[in-house]
Design an enzyme around this catalytic site. Sequence first.
Site, PDB file in Angstrom:
ATOM      1  N   LYS A 115      -8.961 -53.035 -63.517  1.00 51.35           N
ATOM      2  CA  LYS A 115      -9.319 -53.865 -62.366  1.00 51.35           C
ATOM      3  C   LYS A 115      -8.852 -53.299 -61.026  1.00 51.35           C
ATOM      4  CE  LYS A 115     -11.124 -56.120 -65.479  1.00 51.35           C
ATOM      5  NZ  LYS A 115     -12.556 -55.927 -65.737  1.00 51.35           N
ATOM      6  N   GLU A 199      -3.652 -60.743 -55.375  1.00 52.84           N
ATOM      7  CA  GLU A 199      -4.740 -60.923 -54.406  1.00 52.84           C
ATOM      8  C   GLU A 199      -4.774 -62.369 -53.931  1.00 52.84           C
ATOM      9  OE1 GLU A 199      -8.143 -59.602 -56.809  1.00 52.84           O
ATOM     10  OE2 GLU A 199      -8.715 -61.703 -57.106  1.00 52.84           O
ATOM     11  N   HIS A 233     -13.304 -70.424 -69.142  1.00 51.46           N
ATOM     12  CA  HIS A 233     -14.012 -69.137 -69.066  1.00 51.46           C
ATOM     13  C   HIS A 233     -15.160 -69.014 -70.053  1.00 51.46           C
ATOM     14  CE1 HIS A 233     -10.970 -68.140 -66.198  1.00 51.46           C
ATOM     15  NE2 HIS A 233     -10.036 -68.425 -67.079  1.00 51.46           N
ATOM     16  N   ARG A 290     -22.569 -54.607 -69.826  1.00 49.78           N
ATOM     17  CA  ARG A 290     -23.303 -54.937 -71.051  1.00 49.78           C
ATOM     18  C   ARG A 290     -24.468 -55.879 -70.711  1.00 49.78           C
ATOM     19  NH1 ARG A 290     -18.919 -58.664 -70.733  1.00 49.78           N
ATOM     20  NH2 ARG A 290     -19.774 -60.758 -70.489  1.00 49.78           N
TER      21      ARG A 290
HETATM   22  C1  MV4 Z   1     -10.136 -65.585 -59.057  1.00 46.93           C
HETATM   23  C2  MV4 Z   1     -10.265 -66.946 -58.744  1.00 46.93           C
HETATM   24  C3  MV4 Z   1      -9.890 -67.350 -57.489  1.00 46.93           C
HETATM   25  N1  MV4 Z   1      -9.377 -66.451 -56.617  1.00 46.93           N
HETATM   26  N2  MV4 Z   1      -9.633 -64.730 -58.155  1.00 46.93           N
HETATM   27  C4  MV4 Z   1     -11.356 -65.898 -63.656  1.00 46.93           C
HETATM   28  C5  MV4 Z   1     -11.774 -64.847 -64.607  1.00 46.93           C
HETATM   29  C6  MV4 Z   1     -11.715 -63.566 -63.894  1.00 46.93           C
HETATM   30  N3  MV4 Z   1     -12.990 -62.930 -64.023  1.00 46.93           N
HETATM   31  C7  MV4 Z   1     -11.416 -63.884 -62.488  1.00 46.93           C
HETATM   32  N4  MV4 Z   1     -11.257 -65.307 -62.387  1.00 46.93           N
HETATM   33  C8  MV4 Z   1     -10.954 -65.904 -61.205  1.00 46.93           C
HETATM   34  N5  MV4 Z   1     -10.480 -65.094 -60.241  1.00 46.93           N
HETATM   35  C9  MV4 Z   1      -9.258 -65.173 -56.970  1.00 46.93           C
HETATM   36  N6  MV4 Z   1      -8.744 -64.311 -56.112  1.00 46.93           N
HETATM   37  C10 MV4 Z   1     -10.783 -67.799 -59.713  1.00 46.93           C
HETATM   38  C11 MV4 Z   1     -11.115 -67.279 -60.958  1.00 46.93           C
HETATM   39  C12 MV4 Z   1     -11.617 -68.225 -61.909  1.00 46.93           C
HETATM   40  C13 MV4 Z   1     -12.950 -68.183 -62.346  1.00 46.93           C
HETATM   41  C14 MV4 Z   1     -13.838 -67.226 -61.907  1.00 46.93           C
HETATM   42  C15 MV4 Z   1     -15.133 -67.194 -62.358  1.00 46.93           C
HETATM   43  C16 MV4 Z   1     -15.578 -68.156 -63.257  1.00 46.93           C
HETATM   44  C17 MV4 Z   1     -14.727 -69.106 -63.689  1.00 46.93           C
HETATM   45  C18 MV4 Z   1     -13.407 -69.142 -63.259  1.00 46.93           C
HETATM   46  C19 MV4 Z   1     -12.552 -70.129 -63.735  1.00 46.93           C
HETATM   47  C20 MV4 Z   1     -11.251 -70.159 -63.314  1.00 46.93           C
HETATM   48  C21 MV4 Z   1     -10.784 -69.202 -62.403  1.00 46.93           C
END
Ligand code: MV4
Length: 504
Positions: A115, A199, A233, A290
Amino acid sequence: MKRVLVANRGEIALRIVRACHEDGIEAVAVYSDADRTSPHVQAADRAVHIGPSPAAESYLNVARLLEAAASSGADAIHPGYGFLAERASFADAVTDAGLTWIGPPPDAIRAMGDKTEARRRMQQANVPVVPGAVTPVADLKSARLVAEEIGFPLMVKASAGGGGRGMRVVRAPGELRVALETAASEAEKAFGDPRIYLEKYIERPRHIEIQVLADDVRTVHLGERECSIQRRHQKLVEEAPSVAVSSELREWMGQAAVAAAEAVGYRGAGTVEFLLAPGGSFYFLEMNTRIQVEHPVTELVTGIDLVQWQLRVAAGERLPFAQDAITPRGWAIECRITSEDPANGFLPSTGQVQYLHVPAGPGVRWDGGIETGSEISLHYDPMLAKLIVWAPDRAQAIARMHRALLELTIEGVDTSRDFHLRVMEDEEFRAGAIEIQWLERRLAALTAAPPPRESVVRAAIAAVLLAERERNTRRLTPRSSEVAIAATESPTAWLEMARREGLR
Ligand code: MV4
């Protein structure tokens, strides 16, 4: 490319077999003990047994898969999603064995898998990333300095992460040390890599992803999917386009997604995930290297068959459409039909599918991996099928999904079908007022016992079910429930029948 080994199971394996057949390619299925007679095995031209039911001994067994490819004379491997799809070492092993890998270059998988590396490459390519660090935390002291710079709330994330594991929200400086420790130990356990980075935390965002497709010379995007309706998720409902994305924003996000793919030398089908903040700012999150579960909504609004183009690009063909020829039309929605009980914390349900009636009609697509008689076990993901609809606009797509869900009957295991009906009826969903926390917030309302009037209708439906059981011609339609109401005299009898049917 003449014969493709499909290294997967369930609905996606069947989806890939069908795409192969349409391009005149033979398909080789693989199966575990549990999947001997599964639909994906029946649909393929040949099938190879690869081991016992646990995925670790079958669908994740690289040596057995390569043996199956060799013994069946396959010249290519499609990994589907999950299992080995994003394991760069598997992609390497496939090409080292002289086979065609139907997926992105292994180095693109690697670059996006790390990442902080991905964040660096995205920054260099002018793709907006969430403000924060592009290198892992060295020690607590430097973490405190970085945290002060970013400000609070912030997020602690695993460098090797993805899919939400090893993540912590930190709302004040005093919480930083514990968050770093717990995230690092979780990341070590989950990925064998304790590195973490910081972040800025984005509050109440939507999860918007952009589909990209690349051949050897150019990359195009196919617009967005709205994926905010998720729990822990796991996405449950996806749609294309998103109510939150104007044609102008689509162009900006699309260009960013194309730049992201080009920055890692991408080829084939991929998805760039973004957070879309309430104010309209968007930030790169990660790239899924994918084909994804929710790819059909993009297919229905663009008319482009993504799996077919995965096959063709892997075979060296060029994409025949330029960016300006791709315009999303109408609205598509997908509901993931899982063997879980939403009213009971999404507890997985097992057993045999006793009866299956699949919806049909204009604009209705069923991507399933089950049939009447299928055994649902705990060995694999609980997703049984995807119900996808297309209509000219969002309101009609919701109405069509509601109608299709009413037609759907699955007996023998608990499913998410009723839950999806409640989502389609929900006022906030219908207004498009969703973000990533919406489902969790709305869960109680969506899984509560239906109102009394509906209980009566359900009881009437139960009466029809009982009456038609012998003839095995059951249809769950509003019309048949009306007939049942008219034909039945005593409401208490309906409720008794409903109780016997296990309905509320
Ligand atoms: C975040 C966020 C808020 N702020 N990053 C969750 C999985 C991973 N792909 C990144 N995720 C998140 N990153 C920042 N800086 C909130 C999430 C997140 C989320 C993102 C996409 C879809 C569902 C989610 C559920 C909880 C938190």
